[in-house]
Design a protein around this motif. Sequence first.
Motif, PDB file in Angstrom:
ATOM      1  N   ILE A   1      41.353 -61.268  -1.947  1.00 38.99           N
ATOM      2  CA  ILE A   1      42.353 -62.261  -1.542  1.00 38.99           C
ATOM      3  C   ILE A   1      42.692 -63.088  -2.769  1.00 38.99           C
ATOM      4  O   ILE A   1      41.792 -63.598  -3.452  1.00 38.99           O
ATOM      5  CB  ILE A   1      41.814 -63.197  -0.429  1.00 38.99           C
ATOM      6  CG1 ILE A   1      41.458 -62.401   0.829  1.00 38.99           C
ATOM      7  CG2 ILE A   1      42.827 -64.297  -0.112  1.00 38.99           C
ATOM      8  CD1 ILE A   1      40.730 -63.218   1.889  1.00 38.99           C
ATOM      9  N   LEU A   2      43.990 -63.216  -3.066  1.00 38.67           N
ATOM     10  CA  LEU A   2      44.453 -64.095  -4.150  1.00 38.67           C
ATOM     11  C   LEU A   2      45.294 -65.194  -3.518  1.00 38.67           C
ATOM     12  O   LEU A   2      46.352 -64.912  -2.927  1.00 38.67           O
ATOM     13  CB  LEU A   2      45.282 -63.318  -5.182  1.00 38.67           C
ATOM     14  CG  LEU A   2      44.478 -62.427  -6.129  1.00 38.67           C
ATOM     15  CD1 LEU A   2      44.176 -61.084  -5.483  1.00 38.67           C
ATOM     16  CD2 LEU A   2      45.230 -62.205  -7.434  1.00 38.67           C
ATOM     17  N   HIS A   3      44.815 -66.424  -3.620  1.00 43.89           N
ATOM     18  CA  HIS A   3      45.474 -67.556  -2.953  1.00 43.89           C
ATOM     19  C   HIS A   3      46.384 -68.277  -3.944  1.00 43.89           C
ATOM     20  O   HIS A   3      45.937 -69.100  -4.735  1.00 43.89           O
ATOM     21  CB  HIS A   3      44.409 -68.495  -2.394  1.00 43.89           C
ATOM     22  CG  HIS A   3      44.956 -69.657  -1.623  1.00 43.89           C
ATOM     23  ND1 HIS A   3      46.207 -69.656  -1.040  1.00 43.89           N
ATOM     24  CD2 HIS A   3      44.416 -70.888  -1.335  1.00 43.89           C
ATOM     25  CE1 HIS A   3      46.416 -70.810  -0.428  1.00 43.89           C
ATOM     26  NE2 HIS A   3      45.340 -71.573  -0.593  1.00 43.89           N
ATOM     27  N   PHE A   4      47.677 -67.943  -3.861  1.00 41.38           N
ATOM     28  CA  PHE A   4      48.678 -68.538  -4.739  1.00 41.38           C
ATOM     29  C   PHE A   4      49.733 -69.311  -3.953  1.00 41.38           C
ATOM     30  O   PHE A   4      50.775 -69.656  -4.503  1.00 41.38           O
ATOM     31  CB  PHE A   4      49.340 -67.449  -5.603  1.00 41.38           C
ATOM     32  CG  PHE A   4      48.498 -67.095  -6.807  1.00 41.38           C
ATOM     33  CD1 PHE A   4      48.857 -67.509  -8.075  1.00 41.38           C
ATOM     34  CD2 PHE A   4      47.325 -66.371  -6.660  1.00 41.38           C
ATOM     35  CE1 PHE A   4      48.072 -67.208  -9.174  1.00 41.38           C
ATOM     36  CE2 PHE A   4      46.522 -66.063  -7.742  1.00 41.38           C
ATOM     37  CZ  PHE A   4      46.908 -66.484  -9.016  1.00 41.38           C
ATOM     38  N   ALA A   5      49.470 -69.570  -2.686  1.00 44.41           N
ATOM     39  CA  ALA A   5      50.408 -70.332  -1.869  1.00 44.41           C
ATOM     40  C   ALA A   5      50.254 -71.818  -2.182  1.00 44.41           C
ATOM     41  O   ALA A   5      49.206 -72.399  -1.925  1.00 44.41           O
ATOM     42  CB  ALA A   5      50.143 -70.081  -0.394  1.00 44.41           C
ATOM     43  N   SER A   6      51.278 -72.389  -2.786  1.00 40.45           N
ATOM     44  CA  SER A   6      51.309 -73.832  -3.031  1.00 40.45           C
ATOM     45  C   SER A   6      52.595 -74.179  -3.766  1.00 40.45           C
ATOM     46  O   SER A   6      52.979 -73.467  -4.691  1.00 40.45           O
ATOM     47  CB  SER A   6      50.130 -74.300  -3.895  1.00 40.45           C
ATOM     48  OG  SER A   6      50.256 -75.686  -4.188  1.00 40.45           O
ATOM     49  N   PRO A   7      53.260 -75.274  -3.356  1.00 37.95           N
ATOM     50  CA  PRO A   7      54.303 -75.795  -4.242  1.00 37.95           C
ATOM     51  C   PRO A   7      53.661 -76.118  -5.588  1.00 37.95           C
ATOM     52  O   PRO A   7      52.545 -76.621  -5.646  1.00 37.95           O
ATOM     53  CB  PRO A   7      54.766 -77.073  -3.533  1.00 37.95           C
ATOM     54  CG  PRO A   7      54.325 -76.912  -2.112  1.00 37.95           C
ATOM     55  CD  PRO A   7      53.072 -76.100  -2.169  1.00 37.95           C
ATOM     56  N   ALA A   8      54.344 -75.795  -6.683  1.00 36.02           N
ATOM     57  CA  ALA A   8      53.714 -75.956  -7.999  1.00 36.02           C
ATOM     58  C   ALA A   8      54.535 -76.801  -8.962  1.00 36.02           C
ATOM     59  O   ALA A   8      54.087 -77.058 -10.074  1.00 36.02           O
ATOM     60  CB  ALA A   8      53.461 -74.580  -8.624  1.00 36.02           C
ATOM     61  N   SER A   9      55.710 -77.229  -8.534  1.00 35.76           N
ATOM     62  CA  SER A   9      56.544 -78.017  -9.438  1.00 35.76           C
ATOM     63  C   SER A   9      56.748 -79.412  -8.862  1.00 35.76           C
ATOM     64  O   SER A   9      56.752 -79.601  -7.641  1.00 35.76           O
ATOM     65  CB  SER A   9      57.900 -77.348  -9.643  1.00 35.76           C
ATOM     66  OG  SER A   9      58.660 -77.417  -8.456  1.00 35.76           O
ATOM     67  N   PRO A  10      56.926 -80.405  -9.727  1.00 37.39           N
ATOM     68  CA  PRO A  10      57.084 -81.784  -9.250  1.00 37.39           C
ATOM     69  C   PRO A  10      58.218 -81.957  -8.241  1.00 37.39           C
ATOM     70  O   PRO A  10      58.068 -82.681  -7.259  1.00 37.39           O
ATOM     71  CB  PRO A  10      57.363 -82.568 -10.532  1.00 37.39           C
ATOM     72  CG  PRO A  10      56.742 -81.757 -11.619  1.00 37.39           C
ATOM     73  CD  PRO A  10      56.892 -80.323 -11.204  1.00 37.39           C
TER      74      PRO A  10
END
Length: 326
Positions: A73-82
């Motif tokens: 599992i690779l957890h890359f779910a997230s807003p990442a920019s301001p």
Amino acid sequence: MAKKRVLITGAAGFLGSHLCDRFIKEGYHVIGMDNLITGNLKNIEHLFPLENFEFYNHDVSKFVHVAGDLDYILHFASPASPIDYLKIPIQTLKVGSLGTHNLLGLARAKKARMLIASTSEVYGDPLVHPQTEDYWGNVNPIGPRGVYDEAKRFQEAITMAYHTYHQVETRIVRIFNTYGPRMRLNDGRVLPAFIGQALRGEDLTSFGDGTQTRSFCYVSDLVEGIYRLLMSDYAYPVNIGNPVEITINDFAQEIIKLTGSNVKITFKPLPTDDPKQRKPDITKAKELLGWEPKVSREEGLKITYDYFKSLPKEDWDVLPKEFKKN
């Protein structure tokens, strides 16, 4: 022999989509998951015809179920920019906390190895330079950036707790500034912001006096580092980024030269808690993973600029449609 199966959250985002490509290339069955709050299906539509790819439109902050075996599992779910996490702060906190908890539970149930995407933002506005993994950071938990910084710091803490108390195999990558095709021109980060302004013929906006620094890693280098970390046996955080540091002003000049734009640099006040310096110490990545970046900034910027330039002109706009006022 059955193909190994990997779940990639945030699959329709910039980094997630490139990871989907990499794991398809490596022969995996890829399950992409994204609620599309900041992701874009265009980033992965080329994968939809493939037998080894499936996609679920789902918010990982809610219960996550995946049928069958899972290896990774690779957890890359997230807003990442301001521009994103300042608009959707609650969702940002929830995907880092509830989302990570749900996925760690899934990893435990499936006996899967889980890698989380942490960030150089866990170091805050650093008092140590360059940043090493044993630096604890200088973060304002109640400042405007706290929703992202603390979501990622909590994500690291709960991941280590699952590793320690439930023996879940976990990996933590601390990602420094990364760029390349599929970034959004309007996501508020310095590189797409500068290129977007240059494409529109606007002056480039530098915040503060422009002497703050960043270090930019091309996306293919980052993906290689992440892949090697996932396959390693190291459970603690590892910095993955390019240690070649540049001031924002010098970077703006590079963009002006690259784009051939006849524009100037203008200055605005530095946002609250904006980091003054950002440079990874990648000693650990070199020693543990045999990894270091290969793509020069000159080479990577040209590929990225050509990608942005090829987009329809309506995509050059300064704000995402969903964030505009009626």
